[in-house]
Design a protein around this motif. Structure first.
Motif, mmCIF file in Angstrom:
data_model
loop_
_atom_site.group_PDB
_atom_site.id
_atom_site.type_symbol
_atom_site.label_atom_id
_atom_site.label_comp_id
_atom_site.label_asym_id
_atom_site.label_seq_id
_atom_site.Cartn_x
_atom_site.Cartn_y
_atom_site.Cartn_z
ATOM 1 N N PRO A 1 -1.261 47.480 -19.651
ATOM 2 C CA PRO A 1 -0.694 46.596 -20.683
ATOM 3 C C PRO A 1 0.487 45.778 -20.185
ATOM 4 O O PRO A 1 0.657 44.615 -20.559
ATOM 5 C CB PRO A 1 -0.262 47.575 -21.784
ATOM 6 C CG PRO A 1 -1.070 48.811 -21.557
ATOM 7 C CD PRO A 1 -1.318 48.873 -20.079
ATOM 8 N N PHE A 2 1.307 46.368 -19.327
ATOM 9 C CA PHE A 2 2.470 45.653 -18.801
ATOM 10 C C PHE A 2 2.052 44.540 -17.838
ATOM 11 O O PHE A 2 2.684 43.490 -17.774
ATOM 12 C CB PHE A 2 3.441 46.622 -18.128
ATOM 13 C CG PHE A 2 3.999 47.641 -19.076
ATOM 14 C CD1 PHE A 2 4.997 47.295 -19.982
ATOM 15 C CD2 PHE A 2 3.520 48.940 -19.082
ATOM 16 C CE1 PHE A 2 5.508 48.224 -20.868
ATOM 17 C CE2 PHE A 2 4.023 49.883 -19.958
ATOM 18 C CZ PHE A 2 5.014 49.529 -20.867
ATOM 19 N N VAL A 3 0.965 44.794 -17.088
ATOM 20 C CA VAL A 3 0.420 43.760 -16.203
ATOM 21 C C VAL A 3 -0.121 42.608 -17.049
ATOM 22 O O VAL A 3 0.149 41.440 -16.762
ATOM 23 C CB VAL A 3 -0.671 44.349 -15.275
ATOM 24 C CG1 VAL A 3 -1.394 43.240 -14.513
ATOM 25 C CG2 VAL A 3 -0.067 45.355 -14.297
ATOM 26 N N GLU A 4 -0.867 42.937 -18.117
ATOM 27 C CA GLU A 4 -1.423 41.904 -18.991
ATOM 28 C C GLU A 4 -0.327 41.057 -19.634
ATOM 29 O O GLU A 4 -0.491 39.847 -19.804
ATOM 30 C CB GLU A 4 -2.292 42.542 -20.076
ATOM 31 C CG GLU A 4 -3.605 43.068 -19.547
ATOM 32 C CD GLU A 4 -4.422 43.777 -20.616
ATOM 33 O OE1 GLU A 4 -4.187 43.535 -21.824
ATOM 34 O OE2 GLU A 4 -5.299 44.576 -20.234
ATOM 35 N N GLU A 5 0.800 41.671 -19.973
ATOM 36 C CA GLU A 5 1.935 40.952 -20.571
ATOM 37 C C GLU A 5 2.747 40.176 -19.538
ATOM 38 O O GLU A 5 3.606 39.379 -19.900
ATOM 39 C CB GLU A 5 2.860 41.938 -21.283
ATOM 40 C CG GLU A 5 2.254 42.612 -22.479
ATOM 41 C CD GLU A 5 3.135 43.738 -23.015
ATOM 42 O OE1 GLU A 5 4.273 43.927 -22.517
ATOM 43 O OE2 GLU A 5 2.676 44.445 -23.929
ATOM 44 N N GLY A 6 2.523 40.442 -18.261
ATOM 45 C CA GLY A 6 3.289 39.777 -17.205
ATOM 46 C C GLY A 6 4.624 40.422 -16.920
ATOM 47 O O GLY A 6 5.421 39.880 -16.156
ATOM 48 N N ARG A 7 4.864 41.585 -17.507
ATOM 49 C CA ARG A 7 6.136 42.278 -17.282
ATOM 50 C C ARG A 7 6.138 43.037 -15.964
ATOM 51 O O ARG A 7 7.189 43.331 -15.406
ATOM 52 C CB ARG A 7 6.430 43.213 -18.444
ATOM 53 C CG ARG A 7 6.670 42.419 -19.728
ATOM 54 C CD ARG A 7 6.828 43.274 -20.957
ATOM 55 N NE ARG A 7 7.864 44.284 -20.794
ATOM 56 C CZ ARG A 7 7.933 45.362 -21.564
ATOM 57 N NH1 ARG A 7 7.052 45.575 -22.512
ATOM 58 N NH2 ARG A 7 8.900 46.237 -21.388
#
Length: 112
Positions: A22-28
């Motif tokens: 999820p953090f990769v998908e958000e760009g975080r």
């Protein structure tokens, strides 16, 4: 930075990096990966934005170790120190690891 290795048919849950998605998908968090053509093992590196150099250098070092090229310029202790630094360990922890690894190598050597 975080680093993982995935053998073929292993899930993200098996490896321990499932929560990064999820953090990769958000760009975080950024994800970098490469697959070793001989073993099909996928190396995955995660880092914060602006820290891409850590993952890129780690994956480059891995390729150079597999080809043997890294050992023309670095000792195994040098490489352990570099990887420990990329992963964010303290100098004291890295040196403790290098000493521990050397003692294990000597134990194995004396058994042969």
């Amino acid at each position: 930075m975080a680093a993982f290795a995935a053998e073929p048919n292993m899930s993200a849950e098996d490896i321990g990096d499932a929560d990064f998605g999820p953090f990769v998908e958000e760009g975080r968090i950024l994800k970098f990966s490469q697959v070793d053509p001989k073993t099909s093992v996928e190396e995955r590196c995660y880092c914060l934005p602006t820290e891409e150099w850590r993952c890129k250098l780690s994956l480059l070092m891995s390729r150079m170790c597999r080809s043997g090229e890294a050992f023309d310029a670095f000792t195994s202790n040098d490489l352990a120190r570099l990887e420990g630094t990329l992963l964010g360990y303290s100098k004291e922890d890295i040196e403790a690891f290098v000493i521990h690894a050397a003692s294990r190598k000597m134990q194995n050597f004396s058994r042969d």
